[in-house]
Write a protein that holds these residues in place. Structure first.
Motif, PDB file in Angstrom:
ATOM      1  N   PHE A 120      -9.117  -4.505   8.033  1.00  0.00           N
ATOM      2  CA  PHE A 120      -9.313  -2.812   8.330  1.00  0.00           C
ATOM      3  C   PHE A 120      -8.903  -2.446   9.717  1.00  0.00           C
ATOM      4  CE2 PHE A 120     -11.652   0.758   9.012  1.00  0.00           C
ATOM      5  CZ  PHE A 120     -11.017   1.767   8.167  1.00  0.00           C
ATOM      6  N   LEU A 121      -9.503  -3.290  10.759  1.00  0.00           N
ATOM      7  CA  LEU A 121      -9.456  -2.954  12.257  1.00  0.00           C
ATOM      8  C   LEU A 121      -7.719  -2.802  12.604  1.00  0.00           C
ATOM      9  CD1 LEU A 121     -11.509  -2.665  14.318  1.00  0.00           C
ATOM     10  CD2 LEU A 121     -10.887  -4.920  15.337  1.00  0.00           C
ATOM     11  N   PRO A 122      -6.826  -3.645  12.462  1.00  0.00           N
ATOM     12  CA  PRO A 122      -5.661  -3.560  12.681  1.00  0.00           C
ATOM     13  C   PRO A 122      -5.082  -2.072  12.091  1.00  0.00           C
ATOM     14  CG  PRO A 122      -5.739  -5.504  11.689  1.00  0.00           C
ATOM     15  CD  PRO A 122      -7.032  -5.037  11.521  1.00  0.00           C
ATOM     16  N   ARG A 123      -5.560  -1.893  10.741  1.00  0.00           N
ATOM     17  CA  ARG A 123      -5.054  -0.562  10.313  1.00  0.00           C
ATOM     18  C   ARG A 123      -5.546   0.618  10.911  1.00  0.00           C
ATOM     19  NH1 ARG A 123      -5.619  -1.204   3.705  1.00  0.00           N
ATOM     20  NH2 ARG A 123      -4.211  -3.213   3.273  1.00  0.00           N
ATOM     21  N   LEU A 124      -6.771   0.468  11.404  1.00  0.00           N
ATOM     22  CA  LEU A 124      -7.423   1.668  12.234  1.00  0.00           C
ATOM     23  C   LEU A 124      -6.534   1.941  13.254  1.00  0.00           C
ATOM     24  CD1 LEU A 124      -9.865   3.414  12.008  1.00  0.00           C
ATOM     25  CD2 LEU A 124     -10.822   1.867  13.525  1.00  0.00           C
ATOM     26  N   MET A 125      -6.628   0.701  14.023  1.00  0.00           N
ATOM     27  CA  MET A 125      -5.515   0.780  15.295  1.00  0.00           C
ATOM     28  C   MET A 125      -4.241   1.429  14.992  1.00  0.00           C
ATOM     29  SD  MET A 125      -7.250  -0.641  17.659  1.00  0.00           S
ATOM     30  CE  MET A 125      -6.157  -1.025  18.769  1.00  0.00           C
ATOM     31  N   VAL A 126      -3.598   0.882  13.692  1.00  0.00           N
ATOM     32  CA  VAL A 126      -2.280   1.502  13.549  1.00  0.00           C
ATOM     33  C   VAL A 126      -2.489   3.032  13.377  1.00  0.00           C
ATOM     34  CG1 VAL A 126      -0.395   1.480  11.722  1.00  0.00           C
ATOM     35  CG2 VAL A 126      -1.410  -0.559  12.605  1.00  0.00           C
ATOM     36  N   MET A 127      -3.497   3.318  12.530  1.00  0.00           N
ATOM     37  CA  MET A 127      -3.696   4.737  12.221  1.00  0.00           C
ATOM     38  C   MET A 127      -3.790   5.578  13.650  1.00  0.00           C
ATOM     39  SD  MET A 127      -6.861   6.896  10.875  1.00  0.00           S
ATOM     40  CE  MET A 127      -7.297   8.012  12.208  1.00  0.00           C
ATOM     41  N   LEU A 128      -4.749   5.120  14.668  1.00  0.00           N
ATOM     42  CA  LEU A 128      -4.747   5.737  15.717  1.00  0.00           C
ATOM     43  C   LEU A 128      -3.625   5.848  16.563  1.00  0.00           C
ATOM     44  CD1 LEU A 128      -8.433   4.354  17.084  1.00  0.00           C
ATOM     45  CD2 LEU A 128      -7.727   6.689  16.295  1.00  0.00           C
ATOM     46  N   PHE A 183       1.215  13.585  10.952  1.00  0.00           N
ATOM     47  CA  PHE A 183       1.225  12.167  11.453  1.00  0.00           C
ATOM     48  C   PHE A 183      -0.322  11.695  11.350  1.00  0.00           C
ATOM     49  CE2 PHE A 183       5.130  12.964  13.683  1.00  0.00           C
ATOM     50  CZ  PHE A 183       5.748  11.906  13.412  1.00  0.00           C
ATOM     51  N   ILE A 184      -1.189  12.451  11.357  1.00  0.00           N
ATOM     52  CA  ILE A 184      -2.674  11.777  11.221  1.00  0.00           C
ATOM     53  C   ILE A 184      -2.889  11.637   9.749  1.00  0.00           C
ATOM     54  CG2 ILE A 184      -5.049  12.590  11.076  1.00  0.00           C
ATOM     55  CD1 ILE A 184      -4.510  14.433  13.678  1.00  0.00           C
ATOM     56  N   LEU A 185      -2.544  12.437   8.916  1.00  0.00           N
ATOM     57  CA  LEU A 185      -2.378  12.154   7.399  1.00  0.00           C
ATOM     58  C   LEU A 185      -1.827  10.734   7.189  1.00  0.00           C
ATOM     59  CD1 LEU A 185      -2.357  15.521   5.726  1.00  0.00           C
ATOM     60  CD2 LEU A 185      -4.306  14.030   5.831  1.00  0.00           C
ATOM     61  N   LEU A 186      -0.484  10.712   7.640  1.00  0.00           N
ATOM     62  CA  LEU A 186       0.256   9.435   7.574  1.00  0.00           C
ATOM     63  C   LEU A 186      -0.531   8.126   8.052  1.00  0.00           C
ATOM     64  CD1 LEU A 186       3.155   9.071   6.874  1.00  0.00           C
ATOM     65  CD2 LEU A 186       3.618   8.561   9.245  1.00  0.00           C
ATOM     66  N   GLY A 187      -1.335   8.232   9.020  1.00  0.00           N
ATOM     67  CA  GLY A 187      -2.179   7.275   9.599  1.00  0.00           C
ATOM     68  C   GLY A 187      -3.217   7.010   8.573  1.00  0.00           C
ATOM     69  N   VAL A 188      -3.937   8.165   7.949  1.00  0.00           N
ATOM     70  CA  VAL A 188      -5.054   8.030   7.149  1.00  0.00           C
ATOM     71  C   VAL A 188      -4.445   7.008   5.916  1.00  0.00           C
ATOM     72  CG1 VAL A 188      -6.460   9.161   5.460  1.00  0.00           C
ATOM     73  CG2 VAL A 188      -6.269   9.910   7.944  1.00  0.00           C
ATOM     74  N   SER A 189      -3.381   7.449   5.434  1.00  0.00           N
ATOM     75  CA  SER A 189      -2.805   6.778   4.268  1.00  0.00           C
ATOM     76  C   SER A 189      -2.843   5.153   4.631  1.00  0.00           C
ATOM     77  CB  SER A 189      -1.373   7.179   3.774  1.00  0.00           C
ATOM     78  OG  SER A 189      -0.517   7.044   4.622  1.00  0.00           O
ATOM     79  N   VAL A 190      -2.512   4.969   5.730  1.00  0.00           N
ATOM     80  CA  VAL A 190      -2.270   3.561   6.430  1.00  0.00           C
ATOM     81  C   VAL A 190      -3.549   2.838   5.842  1.00  0.00           C
ATOM     82  CG1 VAL A 190      -2.099   2.026   8.202  1.00  0.00           C
ATOM     83  CG2 VAL A 190      -0.465   4.010   7.798  1.00  0.00           C
ATOM     84  N   ALA A 197      -1.360   8.551  14.992  1.00  0.00           N
ATOM     85  CA  ALA A 197      -1.971   9.682  15.360  1.00  0.00           C
ATOM     86  C   ALA A 197      -1.405  10.006  16.799  1.00  0.00           C
ATOM     87  CB  ALA A 197      -3.557   9.713  15.276  1.00  0.00           C
ATOM     88  N   PHE A 198      -1.802   9.318  17.634  1.00  0.00           N
ATOM     89  CA  PHE A 198      -1.234   9.422  19.003  1.00  0.00           C
ATOM     90  C   PHE A 198       0.253   9.565  19.267  1.00  0.00           C
ATOM     91  CE2 PHE A 198       0.279   8.042  23.227  1.00  0.00           C
ATOM     92  CZ  PHE A 198      -0.302   8.791  24.118  1.00  0.00           C
ATOM     93  N   LEU A 199       1.032   8.692  18.704  1.00  0.00           N
ATOM     94  CA  LEU A 199       2.632   9.054  18.505  1.00  0.00           C
ATOM     95  C   LEU A 199       2.874  10.312  17.880  1.00  0.00           C
ATOM     96  CD1 LEU A 199       4.354   5.577  17.459  1.00  0.00           C
ATOM     97  CD2 LEU A 199       4.686   7.073  19.673  1.00  0.00           C
ATOM     98  N   GLY A 200       2.153  10.664  17.018  1.00  0.00           N
ATOM     99  CA  GLY A 200       2.411  12.027  16.219  1.00  0.00           C
ATOM    100  C   GLY A 200       2.147  13.140  17.107  1.00  0.00           C
ATOM    101  N   TRP A 201       1.063  12.937  17.993  1.00  0.00           N
ATOM    102  CA  TRP A 201       0.731  14.001  19.160  1.00  0.00           C
ATOM    103  C   TRP A 201       1.716  14.174  19.924  1.00  0.00           C
ATOM    104  CZ3 TRP A 201      -0.119  14.235  24.316  1.00  0.00           C
ATOM    105  CH2 TRP A 201      -0.679  15.312  24.950  1.00  0.00           C
TER     106      TRP A 201
END
Lengths: 234, 422, 546
Positions: free
Chosen positions: A23-31, A94-101, A34-38
């Motif tokens: 999960f951790l890498p996914r969380l990282m990816v999500m973050l 982008f955040i939602l994209l991250g969440v789906s990850v 999200a950052f990239l999205g911002w």
């Protein structure tokens, strides 16, 4: 037994750890997403704002009377509004994209639904915004034309036009959003029909004099020209 | 981006055949078959009589007439193929026609004429309205001779008019241009005028043409360009002018063409008019001012009614254009009875200036601003007609002069509201 | 080379107009003579002309340039003898050059023996050879031609105490053509010269032969009858000889002088010439095409005589007041250049010595329908002397070389009949035959070329003409046609380059061949034929279907 427990625990722990490690890498990816999205959303906002400024969008909306509308609602200028809107939509996406990850079951479905819905939302907001502009512009145009043509009740005409356009716009918006289509259609039909009825009744009852005047003026036009010399403004 | 040419290939071919000319007379037409015949006859006679040795051309810029107007114009050529009437001319006189588009637009017509004038290197040009039924051959030399012989660049006309004709000119255009630009030009927006080749070329080169406003009312821009460009102006008395077919319903288009263009021109010329404006008289050939006095019947009551209903109905529109004080004053007036109603000069000037500033700031659609002005102008007209019902020529002239002073006195007010929010 | 037998030779002629006095002096007395003229025939042959028109050379008190004749059957002693004339005539004929002489029918000099007899007494047999009257009130409707000098058409004769009629100067009494004896005598005079071998007469002042009360005394039917009778006699006894009418009239009024081909062979086209100059200055072909439209058809055997300049002033009688004012302003800025109703200047000075305009005008002269006349000296671009009185400014000696008296005479320069031109632009040292012969590019060489090209085809002399009227009014274009030969002429009368579209659809499929360089131009198609032309440029194209 103990061994079994220990092994189970260990196994569970391991699985948890494995799951967490999973999960951790996914969380990282999500973050990261999200950052990239911002960053991208900010960039989009910046670009859009520049384009709109260059295109003198404020002036356009001012001409159409939208700025007045926004002013009254204590909102920022239309350029600012539009660019902020785009920023939020993009970032949210982008955040939602991250969440789906993250791979949370069920969420996935909602997210994808949201993405499917997004363009529709965008279009309907667009329609709504310009619809309001058009309503205000055309109602004012009608008002001025009516006043200058010396037609009776220009204000009524102007308000009717505004109302019709707004109703029409709203129905379009709801149809676009796919919300309560049937209801809306029905409502629109009822309102429109009622208005027409009201207008015709009003015209029939209150307009008898008007119709007479109108006909008289038409017929008496020639006579009037003889009676009255027109002055040229130039 | 390649500029779209205003000249069609066919027109260009005709221009090649015309060649270099000294004198060019332009005629913007649109379904004028009824009146254009005598007009073109007079133009031709004027050219042949007054400029027999000069190379001349008549150019018809047509807005898509369906009634055969262009044929009437081209039929007026004097050449060795077709022997025209009793006129004897030393030279060939080409009378050519081009259709610039399907819809008439006086600005595009003028642009076509200017472009032709530049290509043909015409030294002196005149534009004549095809519905000027009172035209005499003498108009041609009166408009052109100051240019060809005295080196003027713009000749605007002075007409003998009925005292109640041309009220927009007298109540707004003349006093306002005079106050803003400091030139006593009686007809800043004329349907007949003369201009030099160099003014024409300079004006053609300006970027006014890209703007929507250039489609109509370009004549006033030309006048303003001549003033701000430091060209030599003069006026020439032509004679009586009678407008055919102008009813009051044409007021809004007329205001668009004139007031709209004037307001629009204020923007680009701000540096010129905001700084200086010494009032200069413009040399005038012939008499400066002449009115006729036949009685006319005007429905003043209707003017008053339209003013009152306009002020009432347009309140929300006015509130974004006018200052609160002015609007309140107008609303107070609208409540007066017809007998007590009076639209004083000062308030009128204030109104006009506030409209001009709002136009500049585009508080609402600019076209709506101009339209909103029409009912107020009607109110002013009501007052003017009432005050001058029995006035003599001098009295009218005096009251116009007073209004001019008012416009001049309040010019600082315009400068004040020009950029600031009221 | 000798003369061909051709009854229509006048249609193919290129005429050179010269006064024997002005051309070449062989005996060093300061006045040109027939021997001198005969010596210069080779030059004229080289130039390419095939007819010479001689101004009057008869004995005369010379009060009107020899048009006041005192003896019709002799040569003025200053110009030589009748023998000299015959030698000159033979020399000309040897070179294929025909000779046209002047014949003044209307009047004689008052020094003529006939008039001396006629005035001597009321009963003299020659009394009614002239028009006498007891009063000066007859023929009131007749205009006075020399308004500057004459008050009336009647002059008082103190000897016979009565008035005599004169249409020109008072020293030129009019002969009475109602008298058969006069008609007979004048025919004898003409016969005298025809028998010597003269090829043609230019008959001077023909409209005025007969007078009738209540008319303008011009162009009367009786006059035409007399002229027709003369023509009949000429045709009968001397076939192939030609009569040329001098009558300064509108083309429509001139038309009767051609009769049905039984009166004059040729007549001058007076109104065309000023309009060619006018069109050139206006840069507009309209004056030229309009006068050509007003020119009536003439019988097939007849021909117009065209000229740019001649020994008289450039006459502006045949133009409107507006046109005359214009011509004065643009061609005769100085009052001293004007005379009577005209401009007394030569071709080159009129055209500012502009070679392109001189060429264009000659090009039109050679290609418009008619027989061209070149005035002596204009082929080298001689100038004029406006400080000499009357029309003498255009009658200065021919400039042959840069040497003594310009090669004209070996006499003392002071003894010449007229001073030579001396100024640096037109003087004989700048403009002369010898120096122009030396270069291919001189005006003289060019004139030789254009005359050669003109004479290379009969279409210019005898062909029909059709004007093309291209929309560009600065371009004068016409098609000359004779048999299957077609020539297209395009002239740019303006000072600037022009584009012109010609409607040549009728000639579709033809190739254009430029006649001077013989270069080929594109084939004529369905589209308007586009030509671009330099300032004052002209093209002659032969149309050929190959």
């Amino acid at each position: 037994m103990r061994e079994m427990i220990v092994s189970e625990l260990t196994q569970a722990f391991q699985e948890l750890a494995r799951g967490f490690a999973h999960f951790l890498p996914r969380l990282m990816v999500m973050l990261i997403i999200a950052f990239l999205g911002w960053v991208i959303a900010s960039l989009l906002k910046f670009i859009l704002r520049s384009i709109l400024r260059l295109a003198k969008f404020d002036k356009l909306s001012e001409n159409a009377g939208a700025s007045q509308l926004l002013n009254q609602a204590a909102l920022p200028s239309s350029t600012e509004l539009l660019s902020r809107f785009v920023f939020w939509v993009a970032w949210l996406g982008f955040i939602l994209l991250g969440v789906s990850v993250l791979g949370i079951v069920g969420l996935q479905e909602h997210v994808s639904k949201f993405f499917l819905f997004l363009p529709r939302l965008f279009v309907s907001l667009f329609i709504f915004f310009f619809g309001l502009l058009a309503a205000s512009f055309f109602s004012r145009a009608a008002l001025l034309a009516a006043v200058n043509a010396n037609l009776p009740a220009p204000r009524l005409l102007s308000i009717s036009i505004r109302t019709i356009i707004i109703i029409f716009v709203l129905s379009m918006v709801f149809e676009e959003l796919g919300l309560a289509e049937q209801t809306m259609l029905l409502a629109f039909g009822i309102v429109f029909g009622a208005m027409m009825l009201a207008l015709s009744i009003a015209f029939g009852v209150g307009g008898r004099d008007l119709a007479r005047q109108f006909l008289e003026r038409r017929l008496a036009r020639r006579k009037k020209e003889e009676r009255e010399d027109e002055l040229s403004p130039l | 981006m390649a500029e779209e040419s205003v000249l069609t290939d066919d027109f260009l071919r005709q221009l090649i055949n015309v060649g270099e000319v000294d004198i060019l007379v332009g005629l913007p037409t649109y379904n004028n078959a009824r009146t254009v015949g005598p007009v073109i006859e007079a133009i031709r006679a004027g050219i042949v009589k007054s400029f027999p040795r000069e190379r001349a051309v008549i150019i018809d810029a047509d807005g898509g007439s369906q009634d055969g107007t262009p044929d009437l114009v081209t039929g007026a050529s004097i050449n060795d193929v077709r022997h025209a009437s009793n006129l004897y001319a030393l030279r060939t006189l080409h009378s050519i026609s081009t259709q610039y588009s399907d819809t008439p637009a006086s600005g595009t017509a003028l642009r076509t004429i200017l472009a032709a004038a530049e290509l043909l290197r015409a030294r002196a040009c005149a534009v004549i309205s095809p519905d000027s039924t009172t035209i005499e051959p003498e108009w041609i030399p009166r408009l052109l001779r100051p240019i060809s012989h005295e080196d003027f660049d713009l000749v605007t006309p002075v007409y003998r008019r009925h005292k109640f004709e041309g009220l927009l000119m007298r109540n707004l255009l003349y006093p306002m241009t005079r106050a803003i630009y400091g030139r006593r030009l009686r007809e800043p927006y004329a349907s007949e005028f003369g201009f030099s080749g160099r003014l024409g070329s300079q004006f053609l080169g300006q970027d006014v043409w890209r703007h929507e406003a250039s489609r109509t009312g370009t004549e006033i821009s030309l006048t303003i360009a001549a003033i701000t460009g430091g060209y030599r102006l003069c006026q020439s008395f032509l004679g009586p002018k009678i407008h055919t077919d102008r009813s009051s319903s044409d007021l809004v288009p007329a205001m668009r063409q004139t007031v709209g263009t004037l307001f629009w021109s204020l923007e680009a010329t701000f540096p010129a008019w905001s700084t200086s404006a010494d009032l200069q008289t413009v040399p005038t050939h012939g008499c400066e001012y002449e009115v006729t006095q036949e009685p006319v019947r005007v429905n003043r009551k209707r003017l008053y009614e339209m003013f009152c209903s306009g002020v009432g109905e347009l309140a929300p529109v006015f509130s974004s254009i006018l200052s609160a004080g002015t609007l309140a004053e107008l609303q107070r007036m609208a409540s007066l009875s017809e007998g007590d109603f009076r639209y004083p000069a000062e308030l009128w000037v204030r109104t006009v200036y506030e409209f001009a500033a709002s136009y500049h700031k585009s508080v609402i659609s600019r076209d709506h601003i101009i339209q909103a002005m029409a009912p107020l102008y009607r109110g002013r007209m009501f007052t003017f007609l009432g005050e001058n019902r029995d006035a003599s020529a001098e009295e009218i002239e005096n009251s116009v002069e007073m209004l001019c002073h008012e416009f001049e006195r309040l010019k600082p007010y315009l400068l004040e509201i020009w950029n600031g929010r009221e | 080379m000798s003369l061909t037998q051709d009854a229509l030779w006048h249609k193919d002629a290129v005429i050179y107009q010269v006064h024997v006095r002005t051309f070449s002096d062989s005996n060093g007395d300061g006045v040109g003579d027939f021997q001198g003229l005969a010596q210069r025939l080779d030059y004229l042959q080289e130039l390419g002309i095939n007819a010479i028109w001689l101004m009057p050379f008869f004995p005369s008190p010379l009060r009107d340039d020899g048009y006041d004749i005192s003896d019709y059957e002799s040569v003025h002693p200053a110009y030589g003898t009748l023998e000299d004339f015959k030698k000159f005539l033979a020399g000309a004929h040897e070179r294929g050059i025909r000779v046209i002489i002047e014949m003044v029918l209307n009047h004689t000099s008052d020094q003529h023996p006939w008039f001396q007899e006629s005035r001597s007494s009321q009963n003299n047999p020659r009394r009614d050879w002239y028009v006498w009257s007891e009063t000066d009130t007859r023929y009131r409707g007749t205009r006075i031609i020399f308004v500057d000098t004459e008050m009336s058409n009647w002059a008082w004769d103190p000897i016979s105490k009565s008035y005599y009629w004169h249409r020109f100067f008072s020293h030129q009494p009019d002969l009475n053509y109602d008298n058969p004896a006069v008609r007979e005598q004048m025919w004898n005079v003409m016969k005298f010269w025809l028998e010597i071998g003269v090829d043609a007469f230019r008959l001077d002042a023909v409209p005025y032969l007969v007078e009738r009360e209540g008319t303008s005394c011009e162009n009367l039917p009786e006059t035409h009858a007399i002229l027709k009778e003369l023509r009949r006699k000429v045709d009968q006894e001397f076939p192939g000889r030609m009569l040329l009418a001098e009558a300064n009239q509108w083309p429509a009024d001139l038309r009767p002088y051609f009769g049905d081909g039984d009166e004059f062979h040729m007549a001058f086209h007076f109104p065309l010439m000023p309009r060619m100059f006018m069109g050139l200055k206006l840069e507009d072909r309209k004056p030229i095409t309009e006068i050509m439209q007003q020119t009536p058809e003439i019988p097939a055997s007849c021909q117009w005589c065209l000229f740019l300049r001649n020994h008289d002033e450039l006459t502006l009688e045949m133009v409107t007041d507006m046109e005359r004012d214009y011509m004065y302003d643009v061609y005769a800025g100085s009052k001293s250049m004007r005379l009577n109703l005209g401009i007394r200047r030569r071709l080159a000075p009129l055209l500012d010595n502009d070679r392109r305009r001189i060429e264009l005008m000659n090009g039109m002269l050679m290609s418009l329908p008619g027989t061209p006349i070149i005035y002596y000296g204009d082929e080298i671009g001689m100038g004029d002397n406006i400080y000499l009185g009357d029309r003498n400014g255009v009658r200065t000696p021919m400039q042959w070389s840069g040497g003594w008296n310009g090669g004209f005479s070996s006499a003392d320069p002071e003894s010449l009949y007229s001073p030579l031109l001396l100024n640096p632009v037109y003087g004989y040292q700048a403009v002369n035959v010898l120096s122009q012969k030396r270069t291919e590019h001189s005006l003289l060489s060019w004139m030789q070329r254009i005359i050669r090209v003109r004479r290379s085809t009969r279409v210019f002399g005898a062909g029909s003409i059709e004007f093309l009227y291209p929309a560009n009014h600065r371009v004068l274009a016409y098609v000359r046609q004779l048999g299957n030969e077609t020539v297209l002429v395009v002239n740019n009368v303006s000072s600037s380059a022009q584009a012109v579209e010609l409607d040549l659809r009728r000639y579709k499929g033809n190739i254009l061949i430029e006649m001077f360089g013989r270069n080929i131009f594109p084939r004529v198609g369905d589209l308007p034929y586009l030509l671009t032309m330099g300032p004052y440029q002209f093209y002659w194209f032969r149309l050929r279907r190959i």
